[in-house]
Design an enzyme around this catalytic site. Structure first.
Site, PDB file in Angstrom:
ATOM      1  N   ASP A 116      -5.671  -1.919 -13.009  1.00 31.42           N
ATOM      2  CA  ASP A 116      -6.588  -1.258 -11.939  1.00 31.42           C
ATOM      3  C   ASP A 116      -6.961   0.196 -12.753  1.00 31.42           C
ATOM      4  OD1 ASP A 116      -8.453  -0.928  -9.735  1.00 31.42           O
ATOM      5  OD2 ASP A 116      -6.959   0.379  -9.162  1.00 31.42           O
ATOM      6  N   SER A 117      -8.088   0.705 -12.201  1.00 30.84           N
ATOM      7  CA  SER A 117      -8.687   1.850 -12.761  1.00 30.84           C
ATOM      8  C   SER A 117      -7.327   3.399 -12.352  1.00 30.84           C
ATOM      9  CB  SER A 117      -9.867   2.308 -12.080  1.00 30.84           C
ATOM     10  OG  SER A 117      -9.731   2.138 -10.822  1.00 30.84           O
ATOM     11  N   CYS A 163      -9.028  -5.061  -9.742  1.00 32.76           N
ATOM     12  CA  CYS A 163      -9.859  -4.125  -9.581  1.00 32.76           C
ATOM     13  C   CYS A 163     -11.141  -4.888  -9.570  1.00 32.76           C
ATOM     14  CB  CYS A 163      -9.805  -3.284 -11.206  1.00 32.76           C
ATOM     15  SG  CYS A 163     -11.265  -2.224 -11.105  1.00 32.76           S
ATOM     16  N   CYS A 193     -12.852  -3.765  -3.303  1.00 37.01           N
ATOM     17  CA  CYS A 193     -12.311  -2.871  -4.132  1.00 37.01           C
ATOM     18  C   CYS A 193     -10.801  -2.757  -3.714  1.00 37.01           C
ATOM     19  CB  CYS A 193     -12.935  -1.332  -4.186  1.00 37.01           C
ATOM     20  SG  CYS A 193     -12.324  -0.054  -5.056  1.00 37.01           S
ATOM     21  N   HIS A 221      -8.863  -0.418  -4.088  1.00 35.37           N
ATOM     22  CA  HIS A 221      -8.434   0.853  -3.516  1.00 35.37           C
ATOM     23  C   HIS A 221      -8.662   0.818  -1.754  1.00 35.37           C
ATOM     24  CE1 HIS A 221      -8.583   2.607  -7.257  1.00 35.37           C
ATOM     25  NE2 HIS A 221      -8.274   3.917  -7.022  1.00 35.37           N
ATOM     26  N   GLU A 237      -7.506   8.337  -4.075  1.00 37.37           N
ATOM     27  CA  GLU A 237      -6.772   8.841  -5.262  1.00 37.37           C
ATOM     28  C   GLU A 237      -6.232  10.214  -4.922  1.00 37.37           C
ATOM     29  OE1 GLU A 237      -6.035   7.689  -8.414  1.00 37.37           O
ATOM     30  OE2 GLU A 237      -6.759   5.636  -7.873  1.00 37.37           O
TER      31      GLU A 237
HETATM   32  N1  DGL Z   1      -9.799  -0.459  -7.595  1.00 38.36           N
HETATM   33  C1  DGL Z   1     -11.164  -0.435  -8.206  1.00 38.36           C
HETATM   34  C2  DGL Z   1     -12.045  -1.543  -7.576  1.00 38.36           C
HETATM   35  O1  DGL Z   1     -11.438  -2.420  -7.135  1.00 38.36           O
HETATM   36  C3  DGL Z   1     -11.666   0.796  -8.071  1.00 38.36           C
HETATM   37  C4  DGL Z   1     -12.784   1.313  -8.913  1.00 38.36           C
HETATM   38  C5  DGL Z   1     -13.260   2.379  -9.349  1.00 38.36           C
HETATM   39  O2  DGL Z   1     -12.432   2.988 -10.017  1.00 38.36           O
HETATM   40  O3  DGL Z   1     -13.994   3.057  -9.084  1.00 38.36           O
HETATM   41  O4  DGL Z   1     -13.160  -1.498  -7.874  1.00 38.36           O
END
Ligand code: DGL
Length: 269
Positions: free
Chosen positions: A10-11, A73, A184, A186, A152
């Protein structure tokens, strides 16, 4: 049987919501996790940049002995996965398809909300998938770009998270959706706040949870489950500070992960 690990990326922190679910449904599996914390967020970036980052994330995970990759992600799954899938000789699964099935199963009034990053909403991937499976579904989409930085920075349940969420979710509430896809990875970290605003009768679909069920089925069907039934180990890699990830990750996973987190230079891949 296949005792190689599952690669997950993931990011940033968000993919841990998928890791938590994987640990629950597949407790014997080893996991290698990469969170691109040095370059988060992905969701406000251009398609080309997201594809470049995702190619590097996959190349890094492929340096390990892994049997498949979970693109944990939403942004990478919707924007990059369709483009990069054929470039690598490893099974990869994203978070869209199974979540769409879950949303259709859950809705009673055919009004489904989708919240995700700007890039994911722009791709229309969730809406297209849901309406391919159920043409009568009404899908209401809403980008929530401030959710990722809130998570975050550890704002899982704060006043500011509540304020921001109200602003984003009010139109979906007014539209009368009875099911809301957290598109998402997150966003499940903000589940409490989201549920409070939407109301407790609205079903929230956690895309990481849906994807982990798919992973389990895939491994079973292909005889690729780990011979271990429990005691799977997870190692974590990040592209920025270990401390913040280890702290928030330990809180969320309800286990100490500090010792298992290492920093890498993702630009090398
Ligand atoms: N967890 C990522 C997603 O599902 C986050 C995306 C991001 O870094 O903006 O889209």
């Amino acid at each position: 049987m296949d005792n190689r690990a599952i690669g997950v990326f993931d990011s940033g922190l968000g993919g841990l919501t998928a890791v938590k679910q994987l640990m629950e449904v597949l407790p014997g599996e080893d996991i290698v996790y990469f969170g691109d914390t040095g370059r988060v967020p992905y969701g406000t970036r251009s398609k080309d940049t997201i594809i470049k980052y995702v190619m590097q994330d996959i190349a890094f995970l492929k340096t390990f002995n892994i049997k498949m990759i979970v693109v944990a992600c939403g942004t990478a799954s919707t924007v990059a996965l369709p483009v990069v899938r054929d470039k690598f000789d490893i099974c990869m699964t994203g978070v869209v398809d199974e979540a769409a099935v879950c949303a259709i199963e859950a809705t009673k009034n055919n009004k489904i909300g989708v919240i995700a990053t700007s890039a994911t909403i722009k791709s229309d991937a969730f809406k297209k998938k849901i309406q391919t499976l159920e043409p009568n579904a009404n899908v209401f989409s809403q980008a929530c770009p401030l959710f990722v930085p809130l998570v975050e920075n550890g704002h899982f349940d704060s006043e500011v998270a509540m304020l921001v969420a109200k602003e984003y979710l009010e139109p979906l509430k007014e539209a009368g959706v009875d099911t809301l896809v957290l598109g998402c990875t997150h966003y499940p970290l903000l589940r409490g706040v989201i549920q409070k605003i939407m109301g407790y009768d609205v079903t929230l679909i956690d895309v990481g949870e849906a994807a982990s069920k798919h992973v389990k089925r895939y491994l079973e069907e292909n005889d690729m489950l780990s011979p271990k039934k429990e005691g799977g180990k997870c190692s974590y890699f990040v592209s920025d500070s270990v401390d913040n990830f280890a702290h928030l990750g330990s809180l969320f996973l309800e286990r100490q992960i500090g010792e298992m987190v290492n920093k890498i230079d993702i630009e090398k891949y």
